[in-house]
Design an enzyme around this catalytic site. Structure first.
Site, PDB file in Angstrom:
ATOM      1  N   CYS A   2       0.824  -1.200   0.000  1.00 54.09           N
ATOM      2  CA  CYS A   2       0.000   0.000   0.000  1.00 54.09           C
ATOM      3  C   CYS A   2       0.853   1.241   0.000  1.00 54.09           C
ATOM      4  O   CYS A   2       1.361   1.627  -1.035  1.00 54.09           O
ATOM      5  CB  CYS A   2      -1.032   0.040   1.096  1.00 54.09           C
ATOM      6  SG  CYS A   2      -2.402   1.036   0.498  1.00 54.09           S
ATOM      7  N   ARG A  27      -5.663   5.615  -0.081  1.00 53.05           N
ATOM      8  CA  ARG A  27      -5.414   4.358  -0.795  1.00 53.05           C
ATOM      9  C   ARG A  27      -6.026   3.150  -0.088  1.00 53.05           C
ATOM     10  O   ARG A  27      -6.130   2.076  -0.672  1.00 53.05           O
ATOM     11  CB  ARG A  27      -3.905   4.136  -0.937  1.00 53.05           C
ATOM     12  CG  ARG A  27      -3.210   5.165  -1.807  1.00 53.05           C
ATOM     13  CD  ARG A  27      -1.707   5.148  -1.596  1.00 53.05           C
ATOM     14  NE  ARG A  27      -1.129   3.850  -1.884  1.00 53.05           N
ATOM     15  CZ  ARG A  27      -0.672   3.483  -3.071  1.00 53.05           C
ATOM     16  NH1 ARG A  27      -0.738   4.327  -4.079  1.00 53.05           N
ATOM     17  NH2 ARG A  27      -0.137   2.298  -3.261  1.00 53.05           N
ATOM     18  N   TRP A  74      -1.855  -2.895   3.147  1.00 54.77           N
ATOM     19  CA  TRP A  74      -3.072  -3.532   2.643  1.00 54.77           C
ATOM     20  C   TRP A  74      -2.719  -5.004   2.525  1.00 54.77           C
ATOM     21  O   TRP A  74      -1.911  -5.396   1.708  1.00 54.77           O
ATOM     22  CB  TRP A  74      -3.464  -2.938   1.287  1.00 54.77           C
ATOM     23  CG  TRP A  74      -4.605  -3.610   0.590  1.00 54.77           C
ATOM     24  CD1 TRP A  74      -4.560  -4.718  -0.198  1.00 54.77           C
ATOM     25  CD2 TRP A  74      -5.981  -3.202   0.600  1.00 54.77           C
ATOM     26  NE1 TRP A  74      -5.801  -5.032  -0.681  1.00 54.77           N
ATOM     27  CE2 TRP A  74      -6.694  -4.118  -0.214  1.00 54.77           C
ATOM     28  CE3 TRP A  74      -6.667  -2.162   1.208  1.00 54.77           C
ATOM     29  CZ2 TRP A  74      -8.074  -4.008  -0.428  1.00 54.77           C
ATOM     30  CZ3 TRP A  74      -8.039  -2.060   0.989  1.00 54.77           C
ATOM     31  CH2 TRP A  74      -8.731  -2.969   0.182  1.00 54.77           C
ATOM     32  N   ASN A 100       6.184  -2.672  -0.922  1.00 53.36           N
ATOM     33  CA  ASN A 100       4.958  -2.829  -1.698  1.00 53.36           C
ATOM     34  C   ASN A 100       5.223  -3.843  -2.792  1.00 53.36           C
ATOM     35  O   ASN A 100       6.289  -3.839  -3.405  1.00 53.36           O
ATOM     36  CB  ASN A 100       4.525  -1.508  -2.349  1.00 53.36           C
ATOM     37  CG  ASN A 100       3.837  -0.578  -1.379  1.00 53.36           C
ATOM     38  OD1 ASN A 100       3.533  -0.960  -0.259  1.00 53.36           O
ATOM     39  ND2 ASN A 100       3.601   0.646  -1.800  1.00 53.36           N
ATOM     40  N   GLY A 101       4.245  -4.704  -3.074  1.00 55.07           N
ATOM     41  CA  GLY A 101       4.408  -5.713  -4.111  1.00 55.07           C
ATOM     42  C   GLY A 101       4.316  -7.114  -3.540  1.00 55.07           C
ATOM     43  O   GLY A 101       3.825  -7.326  -2.431  1.00 55.07           O
ATOM     44  N   GLU A 482     -21.707  -6.594 -17.759  1.00 56.16           N
ATOM     45  CA  GLU A 482     -20.861  -5.721 -16.947  1.00 56.16           C
ATOM     46  C   GLU A 482     -20.717  -4.347 -17.602  1.00 56.16           C
ATOM     47  O   GLU A 482     -20.765  -3.315 -16.922  1.00 56.16           O
ATOM     48  CB  GLU A 482     -19.489  -6.362 -16.731  1.00 56.16           C
ATOM     49  CG  GLU A 482     -18.456  -5.463 -16.071  1.00 56.16           C
ATOM     50  CD  GLU A 482     -18.857  -4.952 -14.698  1.00 56.16           C
ATOM     51  OE1 GLU A 482     -18.195  -4.012 -14.224  1.00 56.16           O
ATOM     52  OE2 GLU A 482     -19.834  -5.459 -14.095  1.00 56.16           O
ATOM     53  N   LYS A 486     -21.813  -0.824 -15.844  1.00 55.45           N
ATOM     54  CA  LYS A 486     -20.852   0.253 -15.651  1.00 55.45           C
ATOM     55  C   LYS A 486     -21.403   1.559 -16.229  1.00 55.45           C
ATOM     56  O   LYS A 486     -21.264   2.625 -15.625  1.00 55.45           O
ATOM     57  CB  LYS A 486     -19.535  -0.124 -16.333  1.00 55.45           C
ATOM     58  CG  LYS A 486     -18.275   0.375 -15.734  1.00 55.45           C
ATOM     59  CD  LYS A 486     -18.096   0.099 -14.253  1.00 55.45           C
ATOM     60  CE  LYS A 486     -18.103  -1.353 -13.896  1.00 55.45           C
ATOM     61  NZ  LYS A 486     -18.660  -1.649 -12.581  1.00 55.45           N
ATOM     62  N   GLU A 489     -24.230   2.891 -14.000  1.00 55.48           N
ATOM     63  CA  GLU A 489     -23.750   3.350 -12.695  1.00 55.48           C
ATOM     64  C   GLU A 489     -23.284   4.798 -12.701  1.00 55.48           C
ATOM     65  O   GLU A 489     -23.584   5.560 -11.787  1.00 55.48           O
ATOM     66  CB  GLU A 489     -22.569   2.475 -12.231  1.00 55.48           C
ATOM     67  CG  GLU A 489     -22.938   1.153 -11.610  1.00 55.48           C
ATOM     68  CD  GLU A 489     -21.701   0.404 -11.152  1.00 55.48           C
ATOM     69  OE1 GLU A 489     -21.642   0.045  -9.970  1.00 55.48           O
ATOM     70  OE2 GLU A 489     -20.781   0.195 -11.971  1.00 55.48           O
ATOM     71  N   HIS A 505     -36.813 -12.263 -30.109  1.00 57.72           N
ATOM     72  CA  HIS A 505     -37.902 -12.702 -29.234  1.00 57.72           C
ATOM     73  C   HIS A 505     -38.510 -11.542 -28.448  1.00 57.72           C
ATOM     74  O   HIS A 505     -39.055 -11.756 -27.368  1.00 57.72           O
ATOM     75  CB  HIS A 505     -37.403 -13.791 -28.286  1.00 57.72           C
ATOM     76  CG  HIS A 505     -36.966 -15.031 -29.001  1.00 57.72           C
ATOM     77  ND1 HIS A 505     -37.833 -15.844 -29.694  1.00 57.72           N
ATOM     78  CD2 HIS A 505     -35.727 -15.578 -29.165  1.00 57.72           C
ATOM     79  CE1 HIS A 505     -37.160 -16.852 -30.242  1.00 57.72           C
ATOM     80  NE2 HIS A 505     -35.882 -16.704 -29.927  1.00 57.72           N
ATOM     81  N   LYS A 604     -19.732   2.207  -1.972  1.00 60.43           N
ATOM     82  CA  LYS A 604     -18.668   1.294  -2.390  1.00 60.43           C
ATOM     83  C   LYS A 604     -18.880  -0.104  -1.824  1.00 60.43           C
ATOM     84  O   LYS A 604     -18.725  -1.091  -2.512  1.00 60.43           O
ATOM     85  CB  LYS A 604     -17.310   1.843  -1.931  1.00 60.43           C
ATOM     86  CG  LYS A 604     -16.118   1.026  -2.415  1.00 60.43           C
ATOM     87  CD  LYS A 604     -16.024   1.043  -3.929  1.00 60.43           C
ATOM     88  CE  LYS A 604     -14.857   0.223  -4.431  1.00 60.43           C
ATOM     89  NZ  LYS A 604     -14.883   0.061  -5.882  1.00 60.43           N
TER      90      LYS A 604
END
Length: 609
Positions: A2, A27, A74, A100-101, A482, A486, A489, A505, A604
């Protein structure tokens, strides 16, 4: 992974580290910590929870010193906890690391170091780095870090301190962002510009396989081989809000562009070093259990449900196990047939979705094994499931999900291949072919993102309409749903997705002159039929944008506008074809003047039923 911040100078580093970490709170994180050189040596303080928890501890026992590193975590490897928080140290407490990673080969390194007498206290991959550097160190921290990273595979942004050389802060980057801030008599590192913007606007941006050695008096940039690099300094003229978005106008656009990294992070450590097998070591399902599975239920809500639609097709195609999929809010109430041989897969970005949690508990009550796919380690879904595949997309700020959705697709591909390997339902050669194609997906997404202006132009055309339709067959229909969600939204355009063959139909009654239709046609065995359906809507006046694979001339002739995605295996096409649809929604919302990141009436994480 993070947020990273580091400081070396003449001021109190604790205050600078905490303030820098606060600038990275947007973040998302689950724990925080700092390491500081004090008169008593290298001291570390870290705590699970918000930064306020760490701050309260530092009020009682401050760490006074002028060099230090800090991190907001995170969780990826290991649940959120004090001990799993960064910074991590070796047994001697002489070396400290923030990271990070993901270190893909951390288990083999851990076994090697354990055999040498190193004792590990956390569940993380990061702790291995501090022990590895300590094991290599022979008086030169720069050389030790250089040697250590040659032993590591994966992605990393590192900040490294050692008590033996308190006048140096070493930073390294490979596939995870890291910047260097240059001040007067002080220098900084950060994973994002906001962490240091209060103190300097002069930065170096590290590229992959580069490192920096910071002292109070200057910064040396070099390659991992030790060759010095001359680079022009970058002057940041963004305000803090723009800086949080890495220069992008919105978090959603930033997160769309973060998808190549999310793909790599989610798949890389789960592919064998030879690149021909999937290694889902986090699963405790035995081969005997997998061979006894007689049906799979996928349960999710919203965007995660749409990922499940792709997952259903992937598992059935690869593993040849029948799959049912349910909207989580309906699952409990239809009295689903669940036995001990039913594998229930629940999918949730946050891991706290109330309807999905209720479905998970119902499945467990009925005796099923539950596998969770989630982006949050330690979430309720992750804790209560029997097995978890974590999607390493990183925090997602925008309400409309993008990188969390596509990371869920990658998780389903990994799972489908793992089941196929175990069951022998596909040949090793075919599995290796799919894996090879998957490894090309990140760079192919980057190619699509480079053509965003084409999508933007079409989005501005459709932004004046109040109704729009998506059509597709097979996996294209799953992606169309999807894409439609989107658009609804964030643009507030009424949009519906239909299976192309169902148009005749009833839905054709809604097609009139000028109505926009987005037609997905990436499945080669269905292309001829999809083109026929496109001609049906064109004959009634629709304006059609086709999403197809590069080189498909038949589709190009049938549509008004065409966007081409790079060639891949048909089963993997959703991981590419959804990208232009995300951009379409983003630019349409922008054209209509909406709040892209915070659409009306939506949240969220949906924690109510």
């Amino acid at each position: 992974m993070c947020g990273i911040v580091g400081y070396i100078g003449n001021r109190n580093s604790q205050e600078i580290l905490i303030e820098g970490l606060k600038k990275l709170e947007y973040r998302g994180y689950d724990s925080a910590g700092v390491a500081v050189f004090t008169e008593n040596g290298l001291q570390v303080k870290k705590a699970k929870g918000r930064l306020a928890v760490l701050e309260s501890q530092l009020v009682l026992t401050p760490l006074n010193g002028t060099a230090g590193i800090g991190h907001t975590r995170w969780a990826t490897h290991g649940k959120p906890s004090d001990v799993n928080s960064h910074p991590h140290t070796d047994n001697s407490m002489k070396f400290s690391v923030v990271h990070n990673g993901i270190i893909e080969n951390y288990m083999s390194l851990k076994e090697e170091l354990t055999a040498k007498g190193h004792n590990f206290v956390s569940e993380t991959d990061t702790e291995v780095i501090s022990h590895l550097i300590a094991d290599i160190y022979d008086g030169d921290i720069v050389a030790a870090v250089q040697k250590a990273v040659t032993r590591m595979t994966g992605a990393y942004a590192l900040g490294v301190l050692t008590e033996y050389e308190p006048d140096k802060l070493v930073a390294v980057r490979l596939a995870s962002p890291l910047i260097i801030g240059v001040g007067e008599g002080e220098n900084f590192i950060g994973s994002d510009i906001p962490a240091i913007l209060e103190h300097t606007r002069n930065v170096f941006i590290l590229n992959d396989n580069e490192m920096a050695v910071l002292t109070r008096d200057g910064v040396d940039l070099m390659t991992l081989e030790g060759n010095f690099i001359a680079r022009e300094m970058f002057r940041v003229d963004w305000d803090i809000v723009t800086a949080e978005k890495a220069g992008f106008d919105h978090f959603m656009l930033k997160e769309i562009h973060e998808q190549p990294k999310a793909y790599r992070d989610t798949m890389s450590s789960r592919i064998s070093p030879e690149g021909d097998r999937i290694t889902l070591n986090e699963l405790s399902m035995t081969p005997e259990y997998i061979k006894d599975i007689n049906r799979v239920h996928i349960v999710a809500c919203g965007t995660a449900y749409h990922a499940g639609l792709v997952g259903k097709s992937v598992i059935e195609k690869l593993a040849r196990i029948p799959v049912e999929i349910d909207v989580a809010s309906e699952y409990r109430y239809r009295s689903p047939i669940i036995t001990k041989d039913t594998l229930v897969i629940v999918v949730s970005q946050s891991g706290e979705t109330a309807d999905t949690l209720a479905a998970l508990r119902e499945a467990r009550r009925c005796g099923a094994r539950v596998l969770a796919i989630t982006n949050v380690v330690g979430s309720s879904v992750a804790r209560e499931a029997d097995d978890v595949i974590t999607t390493w997309a990183g925090p997602e700020i925008a309400v409309a999900s993008t990188k969390a959705y596509t990371s869920q697709l990658i998780a389903f591909y990994l799972l489908g291949l793992h089941l196929a390997q175990t069951l022998g339902s596909q040949t090793p050669e075919f599995i290796a072919e799919v894996i090879t194609a998957m490894r090309h997906l990140p760079e192919q997404v980057e190619t699509i993102l480079g053509q965003a202006e084409t999508i933007k132009a079409f989005a501005e055309e459709i932004a004046v309409h109040n109704d729009l339709f998506f059509i597709g067959r097979g996996l294209d229909y799953a992606v169309a749903q999807e894409g439609s969600l989107k658009l609804k939204e964030i643009s507030y355009i009424h949009s519906e997705a239909y299976a192309s063959g169902e148009l005749k139909h009833g839905t054709l009654a809604l097609i009139e002159e000028g109505v926009p239709v987005i037609a997905l046609a990436t499945q080669r065995d269905l292309l001829e039929k999809t083109v026929s359906n496109i001609k049906e809507v064109k004959a009634r006046g629709a304006h059609v944008m086709g999403i197809g694979v590069e080189g498909e001339e038949e589709l190009k002739k049938a549509v008004d506008t065409m966007f081409q995605i790079p060639k891949t295996l048909d089963v993997l096409s959703p991981a590419l074809s959804v990208i232009p649809l995300q951009l379409l929604a983003y630019y349409a919302s922008l054209a209509r003047g909406n709040d892209v990141d915070k659409p009306r009436n939506l949240a969220k994480s949906v924690t109510v039923e």
